[in-house]
Scaffold this active site. Structure first.
Site, PDB file in Angstrom:
ATOM      1  N   PRO A  66       0.805  -1.234   0.000  1.00 47.59           N
ATOM      2  CA  PRO A  66       0.000   0.000   0.000  1.00 47.59           C
ATOM      3  C   PRO A  66       0.832   1.276   0.000  1.00 47.59           C
ATOM      4  O   PRO A  66       0.354   2.320  -0.439  1.00 47.59           O
ATOM      5  CB  PRO A  66      -0.831  -0.126   1.280  1.00 47.59           C
ATOM      6  CG  PRO A  66      -0.031  -1.017   2.169  1.00 47.59           C
ATOM      7  CD  PRO A  66       0.661  -1.992   1.257  1.00 47.59           C
ATOM      8  N   ASP A 117      10.570  -2.728  -7.428  1.00 44.62           N
ATOM      9  CA  ASP A 117      11.595  -3.760  -7.512  1.00 44.62           C
ATOM     10  C   ASP A 117      11.930  -4.351  -6.141  1.00 44.62           C
ATOM     11  O   ASP A 117      12.142  -5.558  -6.014  1.00 44.62           O
ATOM     12  CB  ASP A 117      12.861  -3.179  -8.141  1.00 44.62           C
ATOM     13  CG  ASP A 117      12.630  -2.743  -9.580  1.00 44.62           C
ATOM     14  OD1 ASP A 117      11.733  -3.316 -10.230  1.00 44.62           O
ATOM     15  OD2 ASP A 117      13.332  -1.828 -10.043  1.00 44.62           O
ATOM     16  N   GLY A 118      11.996  -3.490  -5.113  1.00 46.62           N
ATOM     17  CA  GLY A 118      12.311  -3.982  -3.779  1.00 46.62           C
ATOM     18  C   GLY A 118      11.240  -4.916  -3.241  1.00 46.62           C
ATOM     19  O   GLY A 118      11.544  -5.907  -2.567  1.00 46.62           O
ATOM     20  N   PHE A 119       9.982  -4.612  -3.529  1.00 47.70           N
ATOM     21  CA  PHE A 119       8.877  -5.460  -3.080  1.00 47.70           C
ATOM     22  C   PHE A 119       8.924  -6.811  -3.791  1.00 47.70           C
ATOM     23  O   PHE A 119       8.705  -7.864  -3.182  1.00 47.70           O
ATOM     24  CB  PHE A 119       7.548  -4.760  -3.336  1.00 47.70           C
ATOM     25  CG  PHE A 119       6.368  -5.412  -2.685  1.00 47.70           C
ATOM     26  CD1 PHE A 119       6.391  -5.757  -1.343  1.00 47.70           C
ATOM     27  CD2 PHE A 119       5.216  -5.678  -3.405  1.00 47.70           C
ATOM     28  CE1 PHE A 119       5.300  -6.360  -0.739  1.00 47.70           C
ATOM     29  CE2 PHE A 119       4.117  -6.269  -2.821  1.00 47.70           C
ATOM     30  CZ  PHE A 119       4.156  -6.616  -1.476  1.00 47.70           C
ATOM     31  N   SER A 130       8.993   3.415  -7.462  1.00 41.51           N
ATOM     32  CA  SER A 130       9.619   4.674  -7.845  1.00 41.51           C
ATOM     33  C   SER A 130      10.534   4.522  -9.047  1.00 41.51           C
ATOM     34  O   SER A 130      10.922   5.516  -9.654  1.00 41.51           O
ATOM     35  CB  SER A 130      10.432   5.232  -6.663  1.00 41.51           C
ATOM     36  OG  SER A 130      11.405   4.294  -6.242  1.00 41.51           O
TER      37      SER A 130
END
Length: 619
Positions: free
Chosen positions: A173, A233-235, A335
């Site tokens: 979220p 990308d991190g998720f 982002s």
């Protein structure tokens, strides 16, 4: 079957005649929204229609407006993701009133019709990678005829191979500008129309998705066709690590003998199954492969070892990797979204959702990184991480640390922190050892004579680059392994022809690109011709150099069509494995935007270890 209230004519009967072995062929005269009366035909591989209006030399005039009938139109079943009966309210009457009078005599007849909609997409003329939703609404007075068309098309769609039916959907979220949930609400109707059962999990805290993926049993995981990350990308990295940490059993990365001696381990310590090692994870709200932001409080690390049985994974059911059935999807809401750009060609949630529901497939290389203890007497156990896009040290890690001081600035903190780190111009002493590629592998890669050898041979002209695209010949090339029993995702097999090469000195940055990492800040990526599934890492060593030269390098990186690797202080090696050892002051590593503190680590790439719901960027 009736056509426009009457019995089928002889031509209709001829078209509807079922040829033995081609029972899917069907044809009717129907009304197409915005076009008029057409002959709609269902073939074994798609739909086509042709306007029936032929008066006035192919055109008609109504209230002074000239209407030119549509030419024959068709699209493949593989491009249709749903078909459904619709309400007449969905028809735009303002656009059809005149057409109804011209084609049918009056608009009251049209309003009494039943309708069914075929959902597909069109490619943007200016951006081929951008897929735009397209809905074609057909009308017929007979409800049973409409229902028959829906049933027939659905029967054909059900025969399409590889389309998902059940998905795990993780929604971050707070991803990007805290629009993760809004992004999911935008694409959710696409999944609903495609009749995909989506189990939606909105993450409540950092590491939530990782915990779900590690705790779910293999038996339950086999019920799903894949997992979708609505985030950046991190998720995706968090979900990927949760998926692999307890299921990927493979040898640790190879290393040169002096690296093993420094660890105080013998060679056998590096070939144990991965379940013998712990797993260290670190989560951040969102990340940028170049200027990432993350929380680096050591207390947030979670040590999830598998040797003590802490993972609640079904021990009785084996889970083979690579698993071609289970695929990952990414709905971009971050982002940067570099992985999405590299696998679909564009950063667009609708396009990514269509790739998923249509069951597209592309394989991805995944790098395994193992952090080792610093001394032979250290009690620190190895930690394992996975990365799908990029690993960076030095400049990249310094920007991570600096940007955390200015979180109140929002995304602009990346540029501000990057400027400060650049002006500081700090270099780090380190040694990198990388595995040289043997001649057997060189000959198996297209144009391999130009792709391997000394570092200077990799500084190629733009015309010599082989860019990774949809149906890439390089990625689809079968690997040459020293053992015929090796599965596709095994790491590079060491042979007598290979050797370890070393590079030691002071570096502004050390990077390993698994894919090109194209994004808005670097339109061509770190390495323009890095491939998604060729089994190699692109090792980038940026040696200490004057400010002006380094700025020139960064400018080339941010420029479309630039050549950031064509500098004497830039070393570029293609390798399946490498080791890293730092000396003196240290920076931190960035793995897909996640912090990774490591004094000594080894890394290797697994070719095509996981699959994504994507088809690669268009030309």
């Amino acid at each position: 079957m009736e056509i426009n209230g009457g019995a089928c004519n002889s031509e209709d009967k001829r078209r509807n005649a079922q040829v033995e072995g081609e029972a899917s062929v069907l044809s009717s005269n129907v009304l197409l929204d915005h076009v008029g009366e057409v002959t709609l035909t269902l073939h074994s591989d798609g739909l086509s229609w042709k306007s029936l209006d032929s008066f006035d030399n192919g055109a008609s005039t109504c209230l002074g407006i000239k209407f030119v009938p549509e030419i024959a139109t068709e699209f493949k079943l593989s491009d249709i993701y749903a078909v459904e009966l619709t309400d007449s309210d969905m028809i735009q009457e303002s656009n059809l009133t005149c057409a109804g009078e011209c084609f049918l005599g009056n608009d009251s007849d049209y309003s009494e019709m039943n309708h069914f909609a075929v959902h597909s997409f069109q490619k943007s003329k200016s951006q081929p990678c951008l897929w735009i939703l397209a809905m074609y609404t057909f009308g017929h007075k007979d409800l049973q005829t409409c229902q028959m068309w829906v049933n027939k098309i659905n029967d054909s769609l059900n025969k399409e191979v590889g389309r998902p039916k059940n998905l795990l959907v993780f929604v971050h979220p707070m991803s990007g500008k805290a629009n993760g949930w809004r992004t999911w609400e935008t694409v959710a109707p696409i999944f609903s129309r495609a009749k995909i059962n989506a189990k939606v999990i909105v993450t409540q805290k950092a590491g939530h998705a990782f915990d779900v993926m590690t705790s779910i049993s293999n038996d339950e995981l086999n019920l799903y066709d894949g997992a979708v990350a609505v985030g950046g990308d991190g998720f995706f990295n968090e979900i990927l690590n949760g998926y692999l940490s307890s299921r990927h059993k493979a040898p640790f990365p190879p290393a040169p003998s002096d690296f093993l001696d420094a660890l105080g381990n013998d060679v056998n310590s590096l070939v144990h199954c991965q379940k013998k090692a712990g797993f260290e994870t670190h989560h951040n709200k969102e990340s940028d492969p170049f200027l990432p932001s993350l929380e680096h409080n050591e207390s947030q690390f979670s040590h999830l070892g598998t040797n003590d049985g802490s993972h609640s994974v079904d021990k009785e059911i084996e889970y083979s990797l690579p698993n071609r059935k289970f695929r990952f999807g990414i709905i971009p809401a971050g982002s940067t979204d570099a992985i999405v750009i590299c696998t679909t060609g564009i950063r667009d949630p609708i396009t990514s959702a269509l790739h998923i529901v249509l069951g597209k497939r592309v394989c991805l290389d995944v790098a395994q990184v193992v952090r080792w203890k610093t001394t032979s007497t250290s009690k620190v156990e190895p930690y394992v991480r996975y990365a799908a896009s990029f690993a960076g040290y030095g400049f990249y890690g310094d920007v991570i640390t600096e940007s955390e001081k200015y979180r109140w600035m929002g995304p602009k903190r990346y540029d501000y922190a990057g400027t400060k780190v650049f002006l500081r111009h700090r270099s780090y002493e380190a040694e990198v050892a990388y595995l040289e590629v043997g001649s057997e592998t060189i000959s198996s890669i297209p144009d391999g004579s130009r792709l391997f050898g000394k570092v200077w041979s990799l500084k190629r002209k733009k015309s010599e680059r082989i860019i990774c695209r949809a149906n890439c010949n390089v990625c689809n090339k079968k690997p040459v392994c020293s053992s015929t029993r090796s599965p596709p995702a095994t790491p590079y097999m060491i042979s007598q022809e290979t050797r370890w090469l070393k590079s030691k000195g002071r570096f502004l940055s050390v990077g390993a690109a698994i894919m090109s990492n194209r994004n808005e800040r670097a339109p061509d990526g770190l390495v323009a011709d890095a491939h998604l599934s060729d089994g190699f890492l692109h090792l980038l060593l940026i040696r200490d150099c004057p400010h002006a030269l380094y700025l020139w390098h960064l400018t080339q990186l941010a420029m479309k069509g630039g050549n950031p690797l064509n500098f004497d202080f830039v070393e570029h090696y293609k390798t399946p494995a490498f080791t890293f050892t730092s000396f003196g002051n240290e920076s931190v590593w960035n793995l897909d935007g996640e912090l990774f503190q490591a004094h000594k680590f080894s890394a290797q790439v697994f070719r095509g270890l996981v699959c994504l719901f994507a088809s690669g960027p268009e030309v």
